[in-house]
Write a protein that holds these residues in place. Structure first.
Motif, PDB file in Angstrom:
ATOM      1  N   LEU A  40     -22.872 -50.745  17.594  1.00 37.20           N
ATOM      2  CA  LEU A  40     -23.603 -50.593  18.845  1.00 37.20           C
ATOM      3  C   LEU A  40     -22.965 -51.373  19.989  1.00 37.20           C
ATOM      4  O   LEU A  40     -23.031 -50.957  21.142  1.00 37.20           O
ATOM      5  CB  LEU A  40     -25.061 -51.045  18.680  1.00 37.20           C
ATOM      6  CG  LEU A  40     -26.002 -50.109  17.956  1.00 37.20           C
ATOM      7  CD1 LEU A  40     -27.337 -50.788  17.708  1.00 37.20           C
ATOM      8  CD2 LEU A  40     -26.198 -48.824  18.744  1.00 37.20           C
ATOM      9  N   SER A  41     -22.367 -52.521  19.689  1.00 37.80           N
ATOM     10  CA  SER A  41     -21.807 -53.356  20.757  1.00 37.80           C
ATOM     11  C   SER A  41     -20.411 -52.911  21.191  1.00 37.80           C
ATOM     12  O   SER A  41     -19.914 -53.360  22.231  1.00 37.80           O
ATOM     13  CB  SER A  41     -21.791 -54.826  20.342  1.00 37.80           C
ATOM     14  OG  SER A  41     -20.971 -55.027  19.218  1.00 37.80           O
ATOM     15  N   LYS A  42     -19.782 -51.998  20.443  1.00 38.63           N
ATOM     16  CA  LYS A  42     -18.439 -51.535  20.797  1.00 38.63           C
ATOM     17  C   LYS A  42     -18.476 -50.868  22.173  1.00 38.63           C
ATOM     18  O   LYS A  42     -19.187 -49.895  22.387  1.00 38.63           O
ATOM     19  CB  LYS A  42     -17.912 -50.565  19.746  1.00 38.63           C
ATOM     20  CG  LYS A  42     -16.470 -50.195  19.975  1.00 38.63           C
ATOM     21  CD  LYS A  42     -15.916 -49.372  18.840  1.00 38.63           C
ATOM     22  CE  LYS A  42     -14.456 -49.101  19.106  1.00 38.63           C
ATOM     23  NZ  LYS A  42     -13.811 -48.445  18.002  1.00 38.63           N
ATOM     24  N   GLY A  43     -17.715 -51.430  23.100  1.00 37.22           N
ATOM     25  CA  GLY A  43     -17.685 -50.906  24.466  1.00 37.22           C
ATOM     26  C   GLY A  43     -18.842 -51.385  25.321  1.00 37.22           C
ATOM     27  O   GLY A  43     -18.943 -51.040  26.491  1.00 37.22           O
ATOM     28  N   GLY A  44     -19.723 -52.185  24.737  1.00 37.45           N
ATOM     29  CA  GLY A  44     -20.879 -52.698  25.466  1.00 37.45           C
ATOM     30  C   GLY A  44     -20.763 -54.196  25.704  1.00 37.45           C
ATOM     31  O   GLY A  44     -19.650 -54.730  25.817  1.00 37.45           O
ATOM     32  N   HIS A  45     -21.894 -54.864  25.733  1.00 40.74           N
ATOM     33  CA  HIS A  45     -21.937 -56.294  26.028  1.00 40.74           C
ATOM     34  C   HIS A  45     -22.905 -56.996  25.077  1.00 40.74           C
ATOM     35  O   HIS A  45     -24.079 -56.628  25.013  1.00 40.74           O
ATOM     36  CB  HIS A  45     -22.403 -56.516  27.478  1.00 40.74           C
ATOM     37  CG  HIS A  45     -22.646 -57.929  27.826  1.00 40.74           C
ATOM     38  ND1 HIS A  45     -21.635 -58.852  27.981  1.00 40.74           N
ATOM     39  CD2 HIS A  45     -23.797 -58.600  28.047  1.00 40.74           C
ATOM     40  CE1 HIS A  45     -22.156 -60.021  28.281  1.00 40.74           C
ATOM     41  NE2 HIS A  45     -23.460 -59.901  28.323  1.00 40.74           N
ATOM     42  N   VAL A  46     -22.414 -57.988  24.341  1.00 39.27           N
ATOM     43  CA  VAL A  46     -23.278 -58.790  23.466  1.00 39.27           C
ATOM     44  C   VAL A  46     -24.008 -59.808  24.332  1.00 39.27           C
ATOM     45  O   VAL A  46     -23.379 -60.626  24.997  1.00 39.27           O
ATOM     46  CB  VAL A  46     -22.459 -59.487  22.357  1.00 39.27           C
ATOM     47  CG1 VAL A  46     -23.338 -60.449  21.573  1.00 39.27           C
ATOM     48  CG2 VAL A  46     -21.822 -58.457  21.440  1.00 39.27           C
ATOM     49  N   ARG A  47     -25.329 -59.746  24.364  1.00 38.59           N
ATOM     50  CA  ARG A  47     -26.135 -60.677  25.140  1.00 38.59           C
ATOM     51  C   ARG A  47     -26.501 -61.913  24.328  1.00 38.59           C
ATOM     52  O   ARG A  47     -26.702 -62.981  24.875  1.00 38.59           O
ATOM     53  CB  ARG A  47     -27.400 -59.974  25.642  1.00 38.59           C
ATOM     54  CG  ARG A  47     -27.048 -58.859  26.617  1.00 38.59           C
ATOM     55  CD  ARG A  47     -28.191 -57.947  27.023  1.00 38.59           C
ATOM     56  NE  ARG A  47     -29.491 -58.544  27.010  1.00 38.59           N
ATOM     57  CZ  ARG A  47     -30.594 -57.908  26.622  1.00 38.59           C
ATOM     58  NH1 ARG A  47     -30.538 -56.677  26.200  1.00 38.59           N
ATOM     59  NH2 ARG A  47     -31.759 -58.513  26.644  1.00 38.59           N
ATOM     60  N   MET A  48     -26.602 -61.778  23.007  1.00 38.19           N
ATOM     61  CA  MET A  48     -26.869 -62.901  22.099  1.00 38.19           C
ATOM     62  C   MET A  48     -26.298 -62.508  20.746  1.00 38.19           C
ATOM     63  O   MET A  48     -26.748 -61.547  20.136  1.00 38.19           O
ATOM     64  CB  MET A  48     -28.374 -63.161  21.978  1.00 38.19           C
ATOM     65  CG  MET A  48     -28.746 -64.267  21.032  1.00 38.19           C
ATOM     66  SD  MET A  48     -30.575 -64.406  20.975  1.00 38.19           S
ATOM     67  CE  MET A  48     -30.745 -65.575  19.659  1.00 38.19           C
ATOM     68  N   PRO A  49     -25.288 -63.238  20.259  1.00 40.83           N
ATOM     69  CA  PRO A  49     -24.717 -62.900  18.956  1.00 40.83           C
ATOM     70  C   PRO A  49     -25.759 -63.045  17.846  1.00 40.83           C
ATOM     71  O   PRO A  49     -26.752 -63.766  18.007  1.00 40.83           O
ATOM     72  CB  PRO A  49     -23.598 -63.918  18.765  1.00 40.83           C
ATOM     73  CG  PRO A  49     -23.488 -64.686  20.021  1.00 40.83           C
ATOM     74  CD  PRO A  49     -24.682 -64.398  20.867  1.00 40.83           C
ATOM     75  N   LEU A  50     -25.522 -62.398  16.734  1.00 41.43           N
ATOM     76  CA  LEU A  50     -26.417 -62.535  15.591  1.00 41.43           C
ATOM     77  C   LEU A  50     -26.464 -64.008  15.179  1.00 41.43           C
ATOM     78  O   LEU A  50     -25.424 -64.648  15.025  1.00 41.43           O
ATOM     79  CB  LEU A  50     -25.933 -61.680  14.425  1.00 41.43           C
ATOM     80  CG  LEU A  50     -26.021 -60.168  14.622  1.00 41.43           C
ATOM     81  CD1 LEU A  50     -25.343 -59.454  13.457  1.00 41.43           C
ATOM     82  CD2 LEU A  50     -27.451 -59.717  14.788  1.00 41.43           C
ATOM     83  N   GLN A  51     -27.681 -64.526  15.022  1.00 38.15           N
ATOM     84  CA  GLN A  51     -27.869 -65.923  14.665  1.00 38.15           C
ATOM     85  C   GLN A  51     -29.258 -66.161  14.106  1.00 38.15           C
ATOM     86  O   GLN A  51     -30.151 -65.328  14.261  1.00 38.15           O
ATOM     87  CB  GLN A  51     -27.622 -66.826  15.866  1.00 38.15           C
ATOM     88  CG  GLN A  51     -28.563 -66.549  17.029  1.00 38.15           C
ATOM     89  CD  GLN A  51     -28.148 -67.299  18.272  1.00 38.15           C
ATOM     90  OE1 GLN A  51     -28.587 -68.408  18.477  1.00 38.15           O
ATOM     91  NE2 GLN A  51     -27.290 -66.684  19.088  1.00 38.15           N
ATOM     92  N   GLU A  52     -29.423 -67.288  13.447  1.00 41.15           N
ATOM     93  CA  GLU A  52     -30.743 -67.677  12.944  1.00 41.15           C
ATOM     94  C   GLU A  52     -31.607 -68.113  14.130  1.00 41.15           C
ATOM     95  O   GLU A  52     -31.116 -68.790  15.037  1.00 41.15           O
ATOM     96  CB  GLU A  52     -30.613 -68.813  11.931  1.00 41.15           C
ATOM     97  CG  GLU A  52     -29.755 -68.465  10.716  1.00 41.15           C
ATOM     98  CD  GLU A  52     -30.232 -67.238   9.950  1.00 41.15           C
ATOM     99  OE1 GLU A  52     -31.432 -67.122   9.659  1.00 41.15           O
ATOM    100  OE2 GLU A  52     -29.378 -66.386   9.627  1.00 41.15           O
TER     101      GLU A  52
END
Length: 140
Positions: free
Chosen positions: A101-113
């Motif tokens: 889903l993030s390919k070509g988009g923008h990560v607003r918050m990486p996967l994390q606990e």
């Protein structure tokens, strides 16, 4: 995958808005978590009593929502205040979907606990759609 839910972003009136929807749908309850309860020392001034996360359940419908920090209020317009919240049950699947889903988009918050006992991340895809991915951890 478990389910896909709607996530609403509010400009400081989440509690009022979610209670309005609760009454309209005749849902039994809505659960609220406030910024002050999350133990985050970086919480913006005036946000302590605002809603960090809420969940409303009415039969098979799940609607979630939160108050956005004041600096984000100008970006909240009708239609752009909705996110797709994907509730997952497998970490590998979660990471793969997040990457696609993030390919070509923008990560607003990486996967994390996160403090509510889950693995969580946010992104905007290349088409401008906002996605929230959540994987609940087993309660101890």
């Amino acid at each position: 995958m478990k389910s896909l839910n709607v996530y609403l972003s509010f400009a400081g009136n989440c509690e009022e808005g979610m209670n309005f929807i609760k009454d309209a749908l005749q849902a039994e309850s809505v659960e609220f978590f406030r910024y002050g309860e999350m133990g985050d020392p970086s919480t913006a001034p005036g946000m302590t009593d605002k809603i960090y996360h809420s969940t409303l359940k009415a039969e098979s419908i799940v609607i979630m929502g939160a108050d956005m920090a004041p600096e984000h209020h100008a970006t909240i317009t009708a239609g752009s205040n909705v996110s797709l919240s994907l509730d997952l049950k497998d970490e590998g699947e979660m990471e793969a979907i997040f990457a696609r889903l993030s390919k070509g988009g923008h990560v607003r918050m990486p996967l994390q606990e996160v403090p509510w006992g889950a693995r969580f991340g946010m992104l905007t895809d290349k088409f401008g759609f906002h996605w929230l991915l959540n994987l609940d951890r087993p309660k101890a």
